[in-house]
Every structure is written in structure tokens, then in C-alpha cells.
Enzyme design. Structure first.
Site, PDB file in Angstrom:
ATOM      1  N   GLU A   1       0.818  -1.216   0.000  1.00 46.59           N
ATOM      2  CA  GLU A   1       0.000   0.000   0.000  1.00 46.59           C
ATOM      3  C   GLU A   1       0.854   1.271   0.000  1.00 46.59           C
ATOM      4  OE1 GLU A   1      -4.132  -1.263   2.065  1.00 46.59           O
ATOM      5  OE2 GLU A   1      -2.515  -0.838   3.464  1.00 46.59           O
TER       6      GLU A   1
ATOM      7  N   GLU B   1     -13.421  -2.691  11.284  1.00 49.33           N
ATOM      8  CA  GLU B   1     -13.313  -1.931  10.042  1.00 49.33           C
ATOM      9  C   GLU B   1     -14.359  -2.362   9.020  1.00 49.33           C
ATOM     10  OE1 GLU B   1     -10.167  -1.335   6.317  1.00 49.33           O
ATOM     11  OE2 GLU B   1      -9.510  -2.357   8.145  1.00 49.33           O
TER      12      GLU B   1
ATOM     13  N   ASP C   1      -8.355  -9.094   3.375  1.00 50.36           N
ATOM     14  CA  ASP C   1      -8.171  -7.991   4.322  1.00 50.36           C
ATOM     15  C   ASP C   1      -9.259  -7.979   5.380  1.00 50.36           C
ATOM     16  OD1 ASP C   1      -7.256  -5.713   5.554  1.00 50.36           O
ATOM     17  OD2 ASP C   1      -7.971  -4.329   4.028  1.00 50.36           O
TER      18      ASP C   1
END
Length: 683
Positions: A274, A375, A347
Site C-alpha cells: 500500500e 473496520e 483484508d
């Protein structure tokens, strides 16, 4: 006269209820111990011969809260097998808490207090032995130096960097005590997307203060390190791990840190993922980068936790990249490097198959990384108890050494003799009064700690402990709340992404549904369509031989099981297969109908949570009851949002009606597409 007696009795009942349900804000977490009276303290003794601060804390906790028999705390340097665990033996008159390390006495004290809190009698004679299944039980804080928290939903960071080192918040010790009570012994203070500034002298002085506060509670401090620190704060021309000047810089930095914090744990590193810098920037491997840092820390006993979360926009299947990059390096990492691998290959999704690296890397130290913060599971608005998700991964069989080679055993030292076994969870903790935003999100912090201590515990047993400690021991309350918790993860999967669907969230904030999402210029593997592949032909990601062949990364018999839609678990069906809308499920429903039924079931389950909770008002203080009630209403609303958005969008491809037994959408697709939430995930 009788009327007045009845009135008086009702008044007394009301007064008792008011006293027992006094206002609570959740700040005490599961540590709602009742301080003993002077009379109780006078009739029992707490004996402790050790001057170690952890042993002294154990004695103080028992002196303040233990209402049972006499207790003697004993350090025994012959009990090496206990590690930092404990033994408790004795009878109704006297108990002996025995430990090899002083912190073991503290863990033993909390164990006794937990039993007392749950109303469990100490058997006579008593014989308890507790040895943690993982050596390092790690909380990863994704906290930034400006006190924002990436993927944090409980307010700003606990760490008041501007006040440190001169001013110390009392919450630091409260935090350490809560962690010690569930056996967490390692804390990474800062975000894996690390600022190099954390390694400057000014910030290291601040880190030292936190380490000093945490040390009595048996907690070791780690830091996330930015791989480019030598260039950014060291003034070097680059950060090439094979250059001696760079190696020397890290060695000097290690000496500086250990001079301040002799028990500093080491570094957590996110590299070449990332956009983060790493050894591949210089044509080097992950092993080159990790080993360079490991060598710098080796003289001090430090450890490198090197994350395997890597991906780039060019690979044909994002789920495959970590395996491709790390398996060729198996056996090439130093013995003080632990490869930290997320529980799944994408993820932290509501459901993923376990990461194939756990069954492939047999010569390297590995640890599993979970996400405690929600999340992808409704932030701090949704009640989603995560112990079943954690257990699903830990108990998954990798078949790396034949049947029984679970992820837990592949990482706890059973199959690989590593100096330190470890497990990590991304924290959901912030400065909110109740620490985690949602009162029930405290249970996920608690559950992670308990499973890190003993991964054989059941989700049900952990939920039972937490409910009794956090609320009360009333069976009429405990039973329905435990049912809510134990079914909540599956409910969330149903109303978000059932049958193996994944990553169809709104871009960036990951809160609501956006299966149609397509941001101009964004990389494909950030887009929902990359994962669901909806078309008139069907739905799902083909990871068999006819697709990306990600199934090849799993050991047999899993490879064959996942490859065949007829044997693939239906909970993972669309993860591994692209199937026609008319595909016949095992219960005879078409794929389209089954999808609709799952979404509808999720909505009904979310509504049932509301009904169950509303019937429990008399068992909970008004403040916490109302707060949870409001969040459950949001969750039920969001479940309908998810159901309508996903089904209406996929219906444009399936061209099939929603089954008559399923509640029809109350929204229009075009209206849902206009919803744009401006959520700051740093909150």
C-alpha cells in the site's frame, strides 16, 4: 394496613433496583470488582514474600477485592515450565498462587478475582494450572502521532504525545491493568503506516514513559518502524538494507532505544505494501529487510514482526501475492523474525478462508494477525462478537503436517520450535469513556486476550465470562445476551456478504454497501466488481484452475475440496467459484434465491437482537441499556440498507424476481447509489 405494607414493599423493591442498577459508563470494562469491607479484610491475609513490583500489584489487587480465604503468593524458580503462567492450589482455608515469573502471580490474582466475580465457588481441594498458549500476546495500535487512529471508532488515541513525557494520564495504568487481567503482554504503540518521527530522540523519551507505566503489569512495548527511517530522519542517501551505512544506522538506533528502555520488545514492520517503503525499493527481498533489522536487535534480545500483508495492482488475484512473495523465502528469515500474517488473504473480511501461508511456511516463525476493531463489520455501531471469527481461523486445519495441523498449532510452537510464539490483534481502543465505542465491542478486546492466553477456549465460555463480569450473573440476562453474541457474527455475514462474497464495501471508509463501486483511476483490486464479478452469467471469483488457481496454494485435501463447487463449503462458495444464478445449492434453492434468503435472514436476526435487548431493560443500568439500544437500532437499519443495495444491484444481472418469502426492498437502487457517507475512519 395491608395496602400500606404492599406499598412499602414495592418502594423497597424499587430502591433495591435503583441501587443495584446505578449508572455506569463502561469505563471499568470487565473489572467491576467490589472492594472488600474492613471486616472481610480482617479475617483473611494476603501473604507475599516478593519485592517485585508485579508481585506487589498482585498482592494489592487481592487485598482490595478478594473476599475468600487466605492467599499466599509464591515465586518458584523451579517452575520454568509455567513460563509466565501460574498454579493455584489449596483448600477452603488457604490458597497458594505459584508462579515462575512475578507477572504470573498477577495473572493468578486476576484469575481468582474473575472466579469470584462470576460467582463460581473455589473447589476444595483446588488445583489449577494455567500456561499461555502463545508467548507474545500482542495488541497492535494503529495510532498516529497526531492522535488520529486509522480504522479506529472509539475516539482519538489514548497516547497524549504532546503531554508526554512530563504529564502522565491515569488512563495509561487503567489500560495496562485491563490488558494484564486478560493476559495481554505486548503492545505496539503506533500505526503500521508508521511515521519515522517515532524513532527520534524526542519521541523515544515519550515512549519510555509509557514503557515504565506498563512494565509492572508485564507489558512490553514495541514500535512500528518506517523502513525509510535512515534516509528520512537519519540523513542517509537511501535505506538499502544491504548497505553497511544503513545497517550501522539501525544498530546505533537499537542501542539508543535499549539504553532508554532495556526491555524494549522490537519492531513491527509493514513494507512494500500500500505504498509503504521497503527492501523491494532497492531490489532486495523481504528476508533481506527483516534480517537486517533482526541483526540490529539481536544483541538486545529484540524481535522483528514482519507483516506479510502485501499486494500490488498488477497481480491477477490479490489473494495470491503474499504466498508468491513469502513462500520462496521460507527458512531464510533470522530466528528473531516472526512473519505476521493476516487471518485471511484479502483484508479482515467478515468471512475469509484462512491464509494459505499458514500451511505453506514450515521453516519460518509465523504469527496470526486478527482485527479487533470492526473496520469491515459496522465500526462501533454494530454488535458483532468476534470470538467465533477468531476461532474459525485458529481451528482451521491447514494439513501442513497431516490432519490436525491447525492454524493455532502452526503458530503456537507445536509444529515449529520458535523462540517466541505470538498472536496479534489490531486494537479497537480509543479515548471514549467506555474505551471501545460500543459497549459490546469491549467483548472483542476481552475475547482476543482470552484466546491469546488459551486458544482452546470456546466462544461460548468466553462470552459467558465477559457478560457476567461486565453486566451481572442473572441467568435470565446471561442466556439471551450470550445467544445474541454467539449468533451476531453469522448475522453480519448474512446481511453483508454471505456465501463467500467479499470486499463489496464502499470505497475508503468500508462502512456501507457499494457493490456498484467504480472510482475513476483507482486500482482494480480496490473496487468491489474485482471481487464479485457479477454478470448475466453469474456471480463470484473463480479461484480454481479455470480462474486464478489460488486453490493451488492450499494443501490437500483442501485443494480438491475448494476446487469442486459440490464439496466447497457453501460459506466460501463465491470466494472460490464463479457460478450461474441458476446454480442449484445443496438445499435445492437456486444461487439467486439462496442469496436473497441469506440477506433476509440477516435483517431478521438484526431485528431480533433489538427485541431481545429491549426485553432486558430491568437487568442493565439505564445509561448502558439506552446506548446499546440506540446502536442496535442503527444496526437493524444498516442491515436493510445492505440487503436492498446488494440485491437490487445484483438483480440487474440476474434478472430474476426476489422470492416471495423474502421482504421486498423498501429502497430504489438509484436512491441508494446516491448515498455518500463522509466518514473519517481516523475518528
Amino acid at each position: 394496613m395491608r395496602f400500606y405494607k404492599i406499598q412499602l414493599l414495592m418502594l423497597l423493591i424499587a430502591l433495591i433496583s435503583t441501587v443495584s442498577l446505578q449508572a455506569e459508563d463502561g469505563s471499568q470494562l470487565w473489572l467491576r470488582y467490589d472492594r472488600v469491607s474492613k471486616e472481610v479484610a480482617a479475617r483473611r491475609t494476603i501473604s507475599n514474600q516478593s519485592n517485585h513490583v508485579s508481585a506487589q500489584l498482585a498482592a494489592q489487587e487481592l487485598a482490595d477485592y478478594w473476599s475468600g480465604q487466605h492467599v499466599e503468593l509464591v515465586l518458584d524458580n523451579q517452575k520454568r515450565d509455567l513460563k509466565d503462567g501460574f498454579q493455584i492450589n489449596g483448600n477452603h482455608e488457604k490458597l497458594h498462587v505459584i508462579a515462575y515469573q512475578p507477572v504470573g502471580l498477577l495473572y493468578g490474582a486476576y484469575h481468582l478475582l474473575q472466579k469470584q466475580q462470576m460467582g463460581k465457588k473455589i473447589s476444595d481441594p483446588i488445583a489449577i494450572a494455567e500456561v499461555p498458549t502463545f508467548d507474545l500476546r500482542v495488541l497492535n495500535h494503529w495510532d498516529n502521532l497526531d492522535r488520529t487512529v486509522e480504522r479506529g471508532y472509539a475516539g482519538h488515541s489514548l497516547w497524549l504525545w504532546e503531554d508526554l513525557p512530563s504529564k502522565i494520564s491515569p488512563r495509561y495504568e487503567h489500560y495496562a491493568r485491563a490488558n494484564a487481567s486478560i493476559g495481554i503482554n505486548t503492545v505496539v504503540l503506533n500505526n503500521v503506516n508508521a511515521s519515522p518521527q517515532i524513532l527520534t530522540a524526542a519521541y523515544l523519551e515519550k515512549v519510555k514513559v509509557l514503557a515504565d507505566v506498563f512494565r509492572p503489569y508485564g507489558i512490553q512495548v514495541y514500535l512500528s518502524a518506517n523502513f525509510s527511517s535512515p534516509a528520512i530522519i537519519g540523513g542517509l542517501s537511501d535505506s538499502d538494507p544491504l548497505r553497511k551505512e544503513v545497517q550501522d544506522w539501525w544498530s546505533l538506533k537499537a542501542k539508543e532505544i535499549y539504553a532508554l528502555i532495556p526491555d524494549f520488545g522490537g519492531f513491527l514492520v509493514k513494507a512494500n505494501s500500500e505504498g509503504q517503503p521497503g527492501p523491494q525499493d532497492y531490489g532486495r527481498t523481504h528476508a533481506d529487510g527483516a534480517n537486517m533489522l533482526a541483526d540490529a536487535l539481536k544483541p538486545f534480545g529484540g524481535i522483528i514482526m514482519w507483516r506479510a500483508f502485501v499486494y500490488n495492482p498488477t497481480i491477477e488475484d490479490r489473494a495470491k501475492q503474499a504466498y508468491s512473495e513469502f513462500v520462496p523465502l521460507d527458512g531464510k528469515f533470522r530466528d528473531n523474525v516472526i512473519v505476521q500474517t493476516k487471518n485471511g488473504a484479502i483484508d479482515f473480511q467478515p468471512r475469509e478462508p484462512f491464509h494459505p501461508l499458514f500451511g505453506a511456511m514450515k521453516k519460518s516463525n509465523q504469527m496470526v494477525e486478527f482485527q479487533i476493531t470492526q473496520e469491515y463489520l459496522g465500526f462501533s455501531n454494530h454488535l458483532v462478537y468476534l470470538a467465533p471469527l477468531f476461532k474459525e481461523t485458529l481451528d482451521a486445519d491447514t494439513y501442513a503436517h497431516g490432519a490436525g495441523s491447525t492454524v493455532a498449532k502452526m503458530t503456537d510452537g507445536t509444529y515449529h520450535a520458535q523462540a517466541k510464539s505470538a498472536i496479534a490483534g489490531v486494537a479497537n481502543i480509543g479515548e471514549d469513556t467506555n474505551w471501545t465505542g460500543h459497549h459490546f465491542a469491549q467483548a472483542n478486546w476481552y475475547a482476543f486476550g482470552r484466546l491469546a492466553w488459551n486458544h482452546t477456549l470456546s466462544s461460548s465460555a468466553i462470552a459467558d465470562e465477559w457478560i457476567r463480569a461486565t453486566f451481572n450473573n442473572e441467568e435470565d440476562f446471561v442466556t439471551p445476551v450470550k445467544e445474541m453474541m454467539l449468533t451476531s457474527r453469522e448475522a453480519a455475514v448474512n446481511y453483508m456478504m454471505p456465501l463467500g462474497l467479499h470486499h463489496i464495501f464502499a470505497f475508503d471508509h468500508h462502512y456501507g454497501p457499494e457493490p456498484w463501486g467504480d472510482i475513476a483511476g483507482a486500482r482494480p483490486d480496490w473496487m468491489p466488481w474485482y471481487y464479485h464479478n457479477a454478470s448475466s452469467d453469474g456471480l463470484g471469483f473463480d479461484r480454481t484452475k479455470t480462474g486464478s488457481n489460488a486453490v493451488a496454494q492450499y494443501n490437500q485435501p483442501l485443494r480438491d475440496i475448494y476446487s469442486d463447487a459440490a464439496t466447497c463449503p457453501e460459506t466460501l462458495l463465491l470466494w472460490f467459484h464463479h457460478l450461474p444464478w441458476s446454480y442449484s445449492m445443496r438445499n435445492g434453492n437456486s444461487l439467486w434465491d439462496e442469496l436473497c434468503y441469506h440477506y433476509d435472514a440477516g435483517v431478521q436476526e438484526a431485528r431480533d437482537f433489538q427485541k431481545q435487548w429491549n426485553g432486558l431493560e430491568g437487568y442493565v443500568d439505564k445509561e448502558r441499556f439506552s446506548d446499546v439500544q440506540q446502536r442496535l437500532a442503527i444496526q437493524a437499519h444498516d442491515a436493510v440498507w445492505w440487503k436492498d443495495a446488494v440485491l437490487l444491484y445484483f438483480q440487474t444481472f440476474s434478472n430474476q424476481p426476489i422470492p416471495s418469502g423474502v421482504a421486498q426492498p423498501i429502497h430504489r437502487l438509484e436512491e441508494l447509489k446516491k448515498i455518500k457517507l463522509h466518514l473519517n475512519h481516523h475518528n
